[in-house]
Design a protein around this motif. Sequence first.
Motif, mmCIF file in Angstrom:
data_model
loop_
_atom_site.group_PDB
_atom_site.id
_atom_site.type_symbol
_atom_site.label_atom_id
_atom_site.label_comp_id
_atom_site.label_asym_id
_atom_site.label_seq_id
_atom_site.Cartn_x
_atom_site.Cartn_y
_atom_site.Cartn_z
ATOM 1 N N GLU A 191 0.813 -1.222 0.000
ATOM 2 C CA GLU A 191 0.000 0.000 0.000
ATOM 3 C C GLU A 191 0.846 1.273 0.000
ATOM 4 O OE1 GLU A 191 -2.366 -3.393 1.159
ATOM 5 O OE2 GLU A 191 -0.473 -2.660 1.958
ATOM 6 N N THR A 192 2.118 1.183 0.381
ATOM 7 C CA THR A 192 2.996 2.359 0.394
ATOM 8 C C THR A 192 3.717 2.567 -0.933
ATOM 9 O OG1 THR A 192 4.946 1.181 1.223
ATOM 10 C CG2 THR A 192 3.387 2.038 2.875
ATOM 11 N N LEU A 193 3.618 1.597 -1.831
ATOM 12 C CA LEU A 193 4.287 1.715 -3.126
ATOM 13 C C LEU A 193 3.597 2.764 -3.987
ATOM 14 C CD1 LEU A 193 4.720 -2.065 -4.030
ATOM 15 C CD2 LEU A 193 6.476 -0.506 -3.140
ATOM 16 N N PRO A 194 4.343 3.396 -4.907
ATOM 17 C CA PRO A 194 3.701 4.304 -5.862
ATOM 18 C C PRO A 194 2.673 3.531 -6.699
ATOM 19 C CG PRO A 194 6.111 4.471 -5.968
ATOM 20 C CD PRO A 194 5.791 3.322 -5.076
ATOM 21 N N LYS A 195 1.651 4.221 -7.156
ATOM 22 C CA LYS A 195 0.551 3.605 -7.914
ATOM 23 C C LYS A 195 1.071 2.793 -9.104
ATOM 24 C CE LYS A 195 -3.874 3.403 -9.409
ATOM 25 N NZ LYS A 195 -3.985 2.078 -9.977
ATOM 26 N N GLU A 196 2.071 3.311 -9.801
ATOM 27 C CA GLU A 196 2.604 2.611 -10.971
ATOM 28 C C GLU A 196 3.204 1.263 -10.560
ATOM 29 O OE1 GLU A 196 4.398 5.878 -10.179
ATOM 30 O OE2 GLU A 196 2.383 6.543 -10.682
ATOM 31 N N ARG A 197 3.907 1.239 -9.427
ATOM 32 C CA ARG A 197 4.523 -0.002 -8.957
ATOM 33 C C ARG A 197 3.455 -0.990 -8.500
ATOM 34 N NH1 ARG A 197 7.206 -3.813 -9.815
ATOM 35 N NH2 ARG A 197 8.623 -4.678 -8.290
ATOM 36 N N GLN A 198 2.418 -0.492 -7.823
ATOM 37 C CA GLN A 198 1.300 -1.351 -7.422
ATOM 38 C C GLN A 198 0.671 -1.987 -8.655
ATOM 39 O OE1 GLN A 198 -1.602 0.602 -4.944
ATOM 40 N NE2 GLN A 198 -0.080 1.200 -3.412
ATOM 41 N N ASP A 199 0.471 -1.185 -9.696
ATOM 42 C CA ASP A 199 -0.122 -1.692 -10.938
ATOM 43 C C ASP A 199 0.745 -2.789 -11.561
ATOM 44 O OD1 ASP A 199 -2.224 0.071 -10.600
ATOM 45 O OD2 ASP A 199 -1.489 1.519 -12.088
ATOM 46 N N GLU A 200 2.075 -2.631 -11.516
ATOM 47 C CA GLU A 200 2.979 -3.649 -12.053
ATOM 48 C C GLU A 200 2.842 -4.957 -11.277
ATOM 49 O OE1 GLU A 200 7.011 -2.249 -12.023
ATOM 50 O OE2 GLU A 200 6.503 -0.449 -13.169
ATOM 51 N N VAL A 201 2.817 -4.850 -9.954
ATOM 52 C CA VAL A 201 2.695 -6.045 -9.112
ATOM 53 C C VAL A 201 1.368 -6.750 -9.393
ATOM 54 C CG1 VAL A 201 2.473 -6.847 -6.728
ATOM 55 C CG2 VAL A 201 4.251 -5.187 -7.322
ATOM 56 N N LEU A 202 0.282 -5.983 -9.427
ATOM 57 C CA LEU A 202 -1.037 -6.572 -9.681
ATOM 58 C C LEU A 202 -1.129 -7.163 -11.085
ATOM 59 C CD1 LEU A 202 -3.372 -3.994 -7.910
ATOM 60 C CD2 LEU A 202 -2.709 -6.279 -7.129
ATOM 61 N N ALA A 203 -0.456 -6.559 -12.049
ATOM 62 C CA ALA A 203 -0.452 -7.102 -13.414
ATOM 63 C C ALA A 203 0.210 -8.476 -13.432
ATOM 64 C CB ALA A 203 0.261 -6.147 -14.365
ATOM 65 N N GLY A 204 1.259 -8.640 -12.652
ATOM 66 C CA GLY A 204 1.915 -9.951 -12.558
ATOM 67 C C GLY A 204 0.969 -10.996 -11.991
ATOM 68 N N HIS A 205 0.223 -10.631 -10.951
ATOM 69 C CA HIS A 205 -0.742 -11.571 -10.374
ATOM 70 C C HIS A 205 -1.866 -11.881 -11.363
ATOM 71 C CE1 HIS A 205 0.645 -12.096 -6.224
ATOM 72 N NE2 HIS A 205 1.166 -10.889 -6.380
ATOM 73 N N GLY A 206 -2.325 -10.865 -12.077
ATOM 74 C CA GLY A 206 -3.364 -11.087 -13.088
ATOM 75 C C GLY A 206 -2.886 -12.029 -14.179
ATOM 76 N N ALA A 207 -1.645 -11.831 -14.637
ATOM 77 C CA ALA A 207 -1.083 -12.691 -15.674
ATOM 78 C C ALA A 207 -0.934 -14.128 -15.173
ATOM 79 C CB ALA A 207 0.269 -12.144 -16.131
ATOM 80 N N LEU A 208 -0.475 -14.282 -13.932
ATOM 81 C CA LEU A 208 -0.336 -15.621 -13.363
ATOM 82 C C LEU A 208 -1.691 -16.302 -13.262
ATOM 83 C CD1 LEU A 208 1.222 -17.933 -12.070
ATOM 84 C CD2 LEU A 208 1.053 -16.705 -9.880
ATOM 85 N N GLN A 209 -2.688 -15.591 -12.772
ATOM 86 C CA GLN A 209 -4.023 -16.184 -12.624
ATOM 87 C C GLN A 209 -4.610 -16.578 -13.971
ATOM 88 O OE1 GLN A 209 -6.280 -13.477 -10.157
ATOM 89 N NE2 GLN A 209 -4.843 -13.713 -8.469
ATOM 90 N N GLU A 210 -4.432 -15.765 -14.985
ATOM 91 C CA GLU A 210 -4.930 -16.110 -16.327
ATOM 92 C C GLU A 210 -4.209 -17.348 -16.865
ATOM 93 O OE1 GLU A 210 -7.525 -15.100 -18.226
ATOM 94 O OE2 GLU A 210 -8.069 -14.056 -16.376
ATOM 95 N N ALA A 211 -2.891 -17.393 -16.682
ATOM 96 C CA ALA A 211 -2.117 -18.543 -17.164
ATOM 97 C C ALA A 211 -2.532 -19.824 -16.432
ATOM 98 C CB ALA A 211 -0.624 -18.284 -16.973
ATOM 99 N N LEU A 212 -2.779 -19.724 -15.119
ATOM 100 C CA LEU A 212 -3.193 -20.904 -14.364
ATOM 101 C C LEU A 212 -4.608 -21.349 -14.748
ATOM 102 C CD1 LEU A 212 -1.733 -20.081 -10.833
ATOM 103 C CD2 LEU A 212 -0.874 -21.744 -12.498
ATOM 104 N N LYS A 213 -5.494 -20.396 -15.037
ATOM 105 C CA LYS A 213 -6.853 -20.747 -15.481
ATOM 106 C C LYS A 213 -6.801 -21.575 -16.755
ATOM 107 C CE LYS A 213 -9.401 -16.780 -13.742
ATOM 108 N NZ LYS A 213 -10.088 -15.532 -14.111
ATOM 109 N N LYS A 214 -5.908 -21.214 -17.664
ATOM 110 C CA LYS A 214 -5.779 -21.946 -18.928
ATOM 111 C C LYS A 214 -5.300 -23.370 -18.693
ATOM 112 C CE LYS A 214 -4.950 -17.888 -21.766
ATOM 113 N NZ LYS A 214 -3.978 -17.122 -22.543
#
Length: 123
Positions: free
Chosen positions: A15-38
């Motif tokens: 929560e203390t990270l800059p918004k851009e860094r938070q977005d990068e971290v969340l994008a990694g989780h989104g990509a992992l979840q999509e790959a695992l769903k497949k």
Amino acid sequence: MIYAITIYGEAGLFETLPKERQDEVLAGHGALQEALKKRGEFVSIKLMPPTSAVMLEPAPSADHPPLIVDGPYAETKESFLGFYAADFENLDDALAYAKMISSPVVRLEVRPVAWAGGAISSE
């Protein structure tokens, strides 16, 4: 074999990270979840902050119940934040997926697990 990708870090640091860094971290989780769903079924758990934990201490004797206390009491900044679990071909396969959420703000542990039963769903 089922492997767990466990995530450790300092609670509240994200929560203390800059918004851009938070977005990068969340994008990694989104990509992992999509790959695992497949690939098929997987589990992903995000733990609430350690301050919300309650500890169940062992009973002092057979005629006493376990002691329930506020917790946790670990003497560390780093805590268990959550995990993914899915079926992977081998350790190298699991590590390739874990790299999708690697970042400087967390440490990841990849370990085989044995299914102990049960099922849970948010649906």
